[in-house]
Design a protein around this motif. Sequence first.
Motif, mmCIF file in Angstrom:
data_model
loop_
_atom_site.group_PDB
_atom_site.id
_atom_site.type_symbol
_atom_site.label_atom_id
_atom_site.label_comp_id
_atom_site.label_asym_id
_atom_site.label_seq_id
_atom_site.Cartn_x
_atom_site.Cartn_y
_atom_site.Cartn_z
ATOM 1 N N LYS A 183 0.095 -16.229 17.869
ATOM 2 C CA LYS A 183 1.054 -14.697 17.988
ATOM 3 C C LYS A 183 0.662 -13.127 17.774
ATOM 4 N N TYR A 184 -0.201 -13.170 16.804
ATOM 5 C CA TYR A 184 -0.392 -12.490 15.859
ATOM 6 C C TYR A 184 -1.991 -12.463 15.955
ATOM 7 N N LYS A 199 -1.894 -19.715 26.249
ATOM 8 C CA LYS A 199 -0.819 -19.613 25.379
ATOM 9 C C LYS A 199 -1.854 -18.641 25.653
ATOM 10 N N ARG A 257 -2.690 -10.707 19.177
ATOM 11 C CA ARG A 257 -1.668 -9.628 19.495
ATOM 12 C C ARG A 257 -3.565 -8.440 18.803
#
Length: 431
Positions: free
Chosen positions: A158-159, A21, A162
Amino acid sequence: MLDKLFNKLSISSTFIKVSLKNSIQVIVKFIIGILNIKILAVYVGPTGMALVSQLINFIQLGSNFSGLGFNSGVIKYIASNQHSNKKQDLIISTSFICVLVFSIVLGITIAIFPKLICNLIYNNDGYYRIIQFSGIFLTSTASLNLYISILNGLQNLKYFIRVNLATNITGFCISLFSVWLYGLIGLLWGQLFTSFLTAIIAFVFFIKRIRVTHFKFSFLILKRLSKYSLMAITSGILSPLSIIIMRKIIILDLGEHTAGLWDGINKISNNYIMLLTLSFSYYFLPRFASIRTNKELNNELIKIYKILLPILILGAGAIFSTRTIIIRYLFSSEFNQMSDFFLWQNIGDVFRVLSWVIGYLFIAKEKVVIFISTEITSIALQVLFLKIINLYELNLTMYYGIENIFYFIIMFSIYKYSFRTNYTSPSSAKL
């Protein structure tokens, strides 16, 4: 379909799952690292590479120190208190207040004594203005590291990805633009502005994701975080400090050109190891912290080594066999002598990563004395072996290979002794 397959595998497959991931971030960071190497090789050469690396390591040293080493503790305690927003708020607010105050004090100190510090780093005060302004940017760098640790502890992959992508891409663009316009001096100044702008970008992500409703200072939290502070500060300060010292030794003994070659081989190692270790803190700290018995801990370590060891050996072998191609296309003809450094460097890389896994275990289990002792021992051995190697005019990177073999033997022996019985350890992660 892949998720169903992963769920059927053993618990250590979570490490593979997280790594996959995280693969976009890893690939982007790897490409940027490769491009940075090429930019340095073309625009500033071996000598300039050594000078830039000294500044980067100094900024890293300052930001680690001003961050008080809270990052690992923040990751663990936030991850361990997922069901209590109030406790998580206390951890975030306490760590933020401490880091902000201490980084400002350290930044002012650096701004007052720039010539002294510049002489310690470069053996002259020609870059003292850059050092003086670096104190201003320590707060932003320390804050950036703290933001990322909080996202890590919240397990918000996810963050987390990012933020890392945005900061890495921004940093690369600034470096490219500054070196293109002003060469070496521009690149040195660019390192400072990179830390400032990336921290702003990270903060924007941070305030969108994090809502702290109880912004208070807690002495209890500070006491708990201080356990990790001692371990992380030891590693976070000694590691860049030892590199600065060793680079100075090489410059004095062998010259700036050889120091640049040494930096080149280290940058290859750093990018290669990064591909394997970028998910380490995201997976290992929460995972090792959650394990209660030594038997389960031993089984987990065996599973991890079964995954890592073949990858490490294949990776090191591939780099060694293609070293001529790497130098030709990644660097320039000025770096041809670097070919002699690969064998011992690749050997050292394998044992270094294997040792780091045990190091994360010591951090997760709060083995403060053991962790600090092994870190100091490792640094001392590196400096000692480097001086011996230079004295007898042997292969420069031989010190790195030999030291990491010793380091792994020491780490593994201490692990086997410390976790030799099937003891169930109490959990101290929750507040």
